[in-house]
Design a protein around this motif. Structure first.
Motif, PDB file in Angstrom:
ATOM      1  N   VAL A  11       9.607  10.289  78.813  1.00  0.00           N
ATOM      2  CA  VAL A  11       8.558  10.495  78.870  1.00  0.00           C
ATOM      3  C   VAL A  11       7.876  10.259  77.900  1.00  0.00           C
ATOM      4  O   VAL A  11       7.220  11.526  77.198  1.00  0.00           O
ATOM      5  CB  VAL A  11       7.793  10.499  80.401  1.00  0.00           C
ATOM      6  N   THR A  12       7.274   8.928  76.909  1.00  0.00           N
ATOM      7  CA  THR A  12       6.755   9.785  75.567  1.00  0.00           C
ATOM      8  C   THR A  12       5.105   9.999  75.510  1.00  0.00           C
ATOM      9  O   THR A  12       4.685  10.027  76.962  1.00  0.00           O
ATOM     10  CB  THR A  12       7.257   8.062  74.691  1.00  0.00           C
ATOM     11  N   LYS A  13       5.367  10.445  75.076  1.00  0.00           N
ATOM     12  CA  LYS A  13       3.151  11.352  74.784  1.00  0.00           C
ATOM     13  C   LYS A  13       2.527  10.650  75.443  1.00  0.00           C
ATOM     14  O   LYS A  13       1.579  11.155  76.515  1.00  0.00           O
ATOM     15  CB  LYS A  13       3.231  12.070  74.262  1.00  0.00           C
ATOM     16  N   LEU A  53      14.747   1.415  79.184  1.00  0.00           N
ATOM     17  CA  LEU A  53      14.024   1.976  79.088  1.00  0.00           C
ATOM     18  C   LEU A  53      13.979   2.251  81.210  1.00  0.00           C
ATOM     19  O   LEU A  53      14.548   1.517  81.892  1.00  0.00           O
ATOM     20  CB  LEU A  53      12.618   0.546  78.838  1.00  0.00           C
ATOM     21  N   GLU A  54      13.659   2.727  81.260  1.00  0.00           N
ATOM     22  CA  GLU A  54      13.516   3.737  83.116  1.00  0.00           C
ATOM     23  C   GLU A  54      12.401   2.256  83.176  1.00  0.00           C
ATOM     24  O   GLU A  54      11.520   2.382  83.022  1.00  0.00           O
ATOM     25  CB  GLU A  54      13.575   4.952  82.946  1.00  0.00           C
ATOM     26  N   ALA A  55      12.881   1.495  84.368  1.00  0.00           N
ATOM     27  CA  ALA A  55      11.506   0.364  84.649  1.00  0.00           C
ATOM     28  C   ALA A  55      10.912   0.973  85.968  1.00  0.00           C
ATOM     29  O   ALA A  55      10.983   1.243  87.491  1.00  0.00           O
ATOM     30  CB  ALA A  55      11.860  -0.793  85.363  1.00  0.00           C
ATOM     31  N   GLY A  56      10.166   2.149  85.594  1.00  0.00           N
ATOM     32  CA  GLY A  56       9.518   2.655  86.755  1.00  0.00           C
ATOM     33  C   GLY A  56       9.838   4.269  87.276  1.00  0.00           C
ATOM     34  O   GLY A  56      10.940   4.211  87.141  1.00  0.00           O
ATOM     35  N   ARG A  58       9.737   5.186  79.496  1.00  0.00           N
ATOM     36  CA  ARG A  58       9.949   5.747  80.220  1.00  0.00           C
ATOM     37  C   ARG A  58      11.794   5.854  79.373  1.00  0.00           C
ATOM     38  O   ARG A  58      13.238   4.827  80.040  1.00  0.00           O
ATOM     39  CB  ARG A  58      10.552   5.980  81.671  1.00  0.00           C
ATOM     40  N   LEU A  59      12.205   6.701  78.266  1.00  0.00           N
ATOM     41  CA  LEU A  59      13.602   6.279  77.599  1.00  0.00           C
ATOM     42  C   LEU A  59      14.954   7.270  78.149  1.00  0.00           C
ATOM     43  O   LEU A  59      14.684   8.096  78.213  1.00  0.00           O
ATOM     44  CB  LEU A  59      12.881   6.847  76.031  1.00  0.00           C
ATOM     45  N   ILE A  65      17.064  -1.053  82.377  1.00  0.00           N
ATOM     46  CA  ILE A  65      16.561  -2.139  81.318  1.00  0.00           C
ATOM     47  C   ILE A  65      17.208  -1.780  79.654  1.00  0.00           C
ATOM     48  O   ILE A  65      17.355  -0.714  79.436  1.00  0.00           O
ATOM     49  CB  ILE A  65      14.891  -2.385  80.205  1.00  0.00           C
ATOM     50  N   ASP A  66      18.981  -2.297  79.514  1.00  0.00           N
ATOM     51  CA  ASP A  66      19.222  -1.975  78.080  1.00  0.00           C
ATOM     52  C   ASP A  66      18.340  -2.296  77.259  1.00  0.00           C
ATOM     53  O   ASP A  66      18.518  -4.143  76.107  1.00  0.00           O
ATOM     54  CB  ASP A  66      20.412  -2.584  78.708  1.00  0.00           C
ATOM     55  N   LEU A  67      18.560  -1.305  76.228  1.00  0.00           N
ATOM     56  CA  LEU A  67      17.839  -1.568  74.768  1.00  0.00           C
ATOM     57  C   LEU A  67      18.481  -2.366  73.847  1.00  0.00           C
ATOM     58  O   LEU A  67      17.935  -3.338  73.415  1.00  0.00           O
ATOM     59  CB  LEU A  67      16.559  -0.429  74.261  1.00  0.00           C
TER      60      LEU A  67
END
Length: 313
Positions: A221-223, A43-46, A27-28, A52-54
Motif C-alpha cells: 500500500v503506497t505511502k 492493483l488490488e481493487a480495495g 494497493r500494488l 486489476i492486471d497492470l
C-alpha cells in the motif's frame, strides 16, 4: 416527495455499484492466475477486492515488483492511470496472491521496538534500534502455509508493520527518509524461539529465517494511501483468538528513524523490506509459553493495509 424518491434510488444504485469500483488507494500486488503466464503485477481493487492486471493495461510494465520499484515514478504514474480507468477486475477467487515483494536485496528486522512489548519482557526500552535480519528465502505469500521445521519445537507468531523501500539511499537523513519509502505491508515474523534464544550462540538469525518464516502481503500500500503509518491498529489472531492487539503509535523508533539508522551501515535498495517490530502477546512470554502447532491458523492484520492468513503445517 418525487425528488426524495429519486435521490434515494440514485443512492441505492451507487451503493450497489460501489463494490465493483476500484479503490482509489494504490494497493500494488504480485499475483498469478491460471490463464496467465508467470507472475503479474496488479492493483488490488480495495482491501479484500479483486485484482486489476497492470501488465494487461500496459504490456511494457515489468512483471516483478522489484523492477517496478526500480523504475520509480515512471511506472508509478502508469499504475495511477490504471487506477482512474474503468478496467476489468479479476475475481479474488481466480488469482493466487504472491508476496508483494519477492527476492529483495535484504530483509531488515527490528527487535523490541514496541514500548508495550518491552514492558511484557520486563526489559528497558532500547536507546538505539536493535537490528537483525531474515534471508529473502524466508518470504512467502500472504495466504501460504507456514511450515514447522523438524529442528524446532518452539515456533511463535509476531505481527509486524513492514516498510518497503522505493528509492536507493545511503546515510539518509530522518527528514528525507519518507522520500525513500514506496509503501507498507503486513508481515508475519515467524520465530523459532529455541534457536533465537538458546541455540546458535543466541544470535537471532537462524531462529528467524527458516523457509516460510516471512509471510508478506496482501498488497504493497503506497505511502500516499495511508493517513499515518504510525497510528494504525495492529492485531494477530491464532485460531480466531486475539493474541496481539496494539497500535503502531507504540513503536519506539518510527520509520524515519529506522531508515536513518540502518542506512548508516548499508545501502538501501528499492524492494528492501524493513520489519519494524512486534507488539506484546507473543507465545514465548505467556505463562506457560504457547507455541504454534500443526493445523493452527494465524491471521495478522493491520488497519488500512489488510490481513494475511497462514495455515501452520
Amino acid at each position: 416527495m418525487l425528488v426524495t424518491v429519486r435521490r434515494l434510488l440514485t443512492a441505492l444504485l451507487q451503493a450497489r455499484k460501489q463494490p465493483f469500483q476500484p479503490s482509489r488507494d494504490m494497493r500494488l500486488v504480485q499475483f498469478q492466475a491460471p490463464h496467465l503466464e508467470g507472475p503479474h503485477l496488479g492493483l488490488e481493487a480495495g482491501n479484500d477486492g479483486g485484482v486489476i492486471d497492470l501488465n494487461a493495461f500496459d504490456p511494457t510494465l515489468p512483471k516483478t515488483m522489484l523492477q517496478f520499484l526500480e523504475q520509480g515514478e515512471a511506472t508509478l504514474s502508469v499504475a495511477r492511470r490504471a487506477l482512474t480507468a474503468q478496467l476489468p477486475i479479476l475475481p479474488r477467487s481466480e488469482v493466487t496472491f504472491l508476496a508483494p515483494v519477492t527476492r529483495p536485496d535484504k530483509v531488515v528486522c527490528v527487535g523490541m521496538n514496541y514500548v508495550d512489548h518491552c514492558k511484557e519482557q520486563n526489559v528497558p526500552v532500547p536507546k538505539e534500534p536493535i537490528i537483525f535480519s531474515k534471508f529473502a528465502s524466508s518470504i512467502v505469500g500472504p495466504y501460504d502455509a507456514v511450515v514447522l521445521p523438524p529442528e524446532s519445537q518452539e515456533v511463535d507468531w509476531e505481527v509486524e508493520l513492514a516498510v518497503v523501500i522505493g528509492k536507493k539511499g545511503k546515510h539518509i537523513k530522518a527528514t528525507d527518509a519518507m522520500a525513500h519509502v514506496a509503501g507498507f505491508t503486513v508481515a508475519h515474523d515467524v520465530s523459532a524461539r529455541d534457536w533465537q534464544m538458546r541455540r546458535n550462540g543466541k544470535q537471532w538469525l537462524l531462529g528467524k529465517t527458516f523457509d516460510t518464516f516471512c509471510p508478506l502481503g496482501p498488497a504493497l500500500v503506497t505511502k500516499d494511501s495511508i493517513a499515518d503509518p504510525h497510528n494504525l491498529k495492529i492485531c494477530c489472531r491464532v485460531n480466531g483468538e486475539v493474541v496481539q492487539s496494539s497500535n503502531t503509535s507504540q513503536m519506539v523508533f518510527k520509520t524515519e528513524e529506522l531508515i536513518a539508522w540502518v542506512s548508516q551501515f548499508v545501502t538501501l535498495y528499492p524492494g528492501d523490506v524493513i520489519l519494524t517490530g512486534t507488539p506484546p502477546g507473543v507465545g514465548v512470554f505467556r505463562k506457560p509459553p504457547v507455541f504454534l502447532k500443526k493445523g493452527d491458523e494465524v491471521q495478522c492484520e493491520i488497519e488500512e493495509l489488510g490481513s494475511i492468513i497462514n495455515k501452520v503445517v
